[in-house]
Structures are given as structure tokens and as C-alpha cells.
Write a protein that holds these residues in place. Sequence first.
Motif, mmCIF file in Angstrom:
data_model
loop_
_atom_site.group_PDB
_atom_site.id
_atom_site.type_symbol
_atom_site.label_atom_id
_atom_site.label_comp_id
_atom_site.label_asym_id
_atom_site.label_seq_id
_atom_site.Cartn_x
_atom_site.Cartn_y
_atom_site.Cartn_z
ATOM 1 N N UNK A 91 -0.304 5.207 8.742
ATOM 2 C CA UNK A 91 -0.667 3.811 8.515
ATOM 3 C C UNK A 91 -1.037 3.177 9.841
ATOM 4 N N UNK A 92 -2.133 2.441 9.851
ATOM 5 C CA UNK A 92 -2.558 1.656 11.000
ATOM 6 C C UNK A 92 -2.401 0.202 10.603
ATOM 7 N N UNK A 93 -1.512 -0.509 11.283
ATOM 8 C CA UNK A 93 -1.236 -1.881 10.893
ATOM 9 C C UNK A 93 -0.598 -2.606 12.070
ATOM 10 N N UNK A 94 -0.618 -3.923 12.011
ATOM 11 C CA UNK A 94 0.131 -4.734 12.977
ATOM 12 C C UNK A 94 1.540 -4.882 12.431
ATOM 13 N N UNK A 95 2.522 -4.679 13.307
ATOM 14 C CA UNK A 95 3.924 -4.813 12.938
ATOM 15 C C UNK A 95 4.534 -5.952 13.739
ATOM 16 N N UNK A 96 5.411 -6.727 13.090
ATOM 17 C CA UNK A 96 6.051 -7.840 13.783
ATOM 18 C C UNK A 96 7.192 -7.326 14.665
ATOM 19 N N UNK A 97 7.909 -8.236 15.300
ATOM 20 C CA UNK A 97 9.004 -7.862 16.214
ATOM 21 C C UNK A 97 10.117 -7.089 15.508
ATOM 22 N N UNK A 98 10.251 -7.278 14.176
ATOM 23 C CA UNK A 98 11.265 -6.563 13.399
ATOM 24 C C UNK A 98 10.728 -5.275 12.794
ATOM 25 N N UNK A 99 9.516 -4.887 13.215
ATOM 26 C CA UNK A 99 8.852 -3.661 12.767
ATOM 27 C C UNK A 99 8.515 -3.680 11.276
ATOM 28 N N UNK A 100 8.187 -4.857 10.772
ATOM 29 C CA UNK A 100 7.692 -5.020 9.407
ATOM 30 C C UNK A 100 6.182 -5.216 9.496
ATOM 31 N N UNK A 101 5.426 -4.430 8.732
ATOM 32 C CA UNK A 101 3.968 -4.570 8.719
ATOM 33 C C UNK A 101 3.608 -5.979 8.270
ATOM 34 N N UNK A 102 2.560 -6.559 8.862
ATOM 35 C CA UNK A 102 2.206 -7.937 8.548
ATOM 36 C C UNK A 102 1.850 -8.129 7.076
ATOM 37 N N UNK A 103 1.373 -7.079 6.415
ATOM 38 C CA UNK A 103 1.077 -7.185 4.985
ATOM 39 C C UNK A 103 2.289 -6.783 4.129
ATOM 40 N N UNK A 104 3.434 -6.575 4.776
ATOM 41 C CA UNK A 104 4.704 -6.232 4.137
ATOM 42 C C UNK A 104 4.634 -4.894 3.387
ATOM 43 N N UNK A 105 3.728 -4.004 3.815
ATOM 44 C CA UNK A 105 3.547 -2.721 3.150
ATOM 45 C C UNK A 105 4.540 -1.663 3.615
ATOM 46 N N UNK A 106 5.194 -1.877 4.769
ATOM 47 C CA UNK A 106 6.096 -0.856 5.297
ATOM 48 C C UNK A 106 7.031 -1.479 6.328
ATOM 49 N N UNK A 107 8.297 -1.088 6.262
ATOM 50 C CA UNK A 107 9.317 -1.472 7.242
ATOM 51 C C UNK A 107 9.720 -0.215 8.002
ATOM 52 N N UNK A 108 9.679 -0.284 9.327
ATOM 53 C CA UNK A 108 10.022 0.875 10.146
ATOM 54 C C UNK A 108 11.469 0.807 10.610
ATOM 55 N N UNK A 109 12.145 1.937 10.543
ATOM 56 C CA UNK A 109 13.494 2.104 11.071
ATOM 57 C C UNK A 109 13.426 3.230 12.097
ATOM 58 N N UNK A 110 13.417 2.877 13.375
ATOM 59 C CA UNK A 110 13.281 3.889 14.420
ATOM 60 C C UNK A 110 14.579 4.652 14.597
ATOM 61 N N UNK A 111 14.451 5.929 14.949
ATOM 62 C CA UNK A 111 15.612 6.758 15.269
ATOM 63 C C UNK A 111 15.408 7.327 16.669
#
Length: 160
Positions: A91-111
Motif C-alpha cells: 500500500x502506498x498512502x500517507x499515514x498520520x502520526x499514529x500510523x493510520x492511513x489518511x483514508x482509514x484503510x490500514x492501521x500499522x503496528x510496528x514491531x
Amino acid sequence: MDFRDFVPVVGMILNVSRGNDCCSQMISLKTENGIVNFVVNEETLVIENRPLRQGMRVAAFYDRSLPVPLIFPPQYRAQIITALDRNEQVMLNRFDRNLLAVDRALQLNLSDDTVVRTENGQNFTCNPGGRILLVYYSVTTRSIPPQTTPRRIVVMCEED
């Protein structure tokens, strides 16, 4: 580059041939919807500078705001190409500071296993949030928004 207009096409490379000049190539992808051709030139960002070869599974992004020839099979100018592992999504998208895609399509949880690099392959040691990210992942939760722990992230460091 305005990444908001980039559309991914995922497929298997059927053929790599010389383009219109010595610095370009034409690749043919076999996708779920048929054959799609891409021009790869000196302006195309090939992630990790991997040589493109027949049989490779890739995601090729084109800019839907650019004109395209009305031919079949469709032909686009590749803006970004990246190799994908089996069952891997991108996925290519802009993510906010909480790592949520701006279109709310994906939330990232880094490990600790998530590899975060810049476009040119350098380690990225800051928070990737608030940027345009190319995210590689395989599974997501069924929640809204879907969540994933990505295998790899490429941070697009240029301003949009």
C-alpha cells in the motif's frame, strides 16, 4: 510527485524488452484482469534497484492523472515498481502520526522486526508517521480499520 494519484497494478512479469531508447524498458505484467504493459525509464523509482526479470511478482504504480494511449493491452508509464513476495500486499498512502492511513484503510503496528528504510535503501531512524509510506504486509485483522504488522516500510522522504 503527488502520490495520491498513484494506482497499483500487481502481477507477474511475462516479458522485459527494450523500450523506445537505450534507457527504457517495456515490461508486460500478467494480472488478474489480463495483460498490462509498463514503460520503465530513468524517472521510474525501482525499489532497492532490483533488476526486473521474467517471473518476478511486482507491484507497478502509475499516475492516473497522466494521459495514456488508447491501446490494448493498456500501457502506462511506471512511476514506482517494487518486487513482492508470495501473498504479500503493498500500500502506498500517507499515514498520520499514529500510523493510520489518511483514508482509514490500514492501521500499522510496528514491531522490532519491521524494516524501515528510505527510498534509497538507507535506515530510517525517526517515526515514519506523518509521511507517505510504501507498506509491505501479508495479513490484516478484520477490524475497522484493518490492522497489520508490516514486514517492511519504505519512507518517501520528499515533500508532496
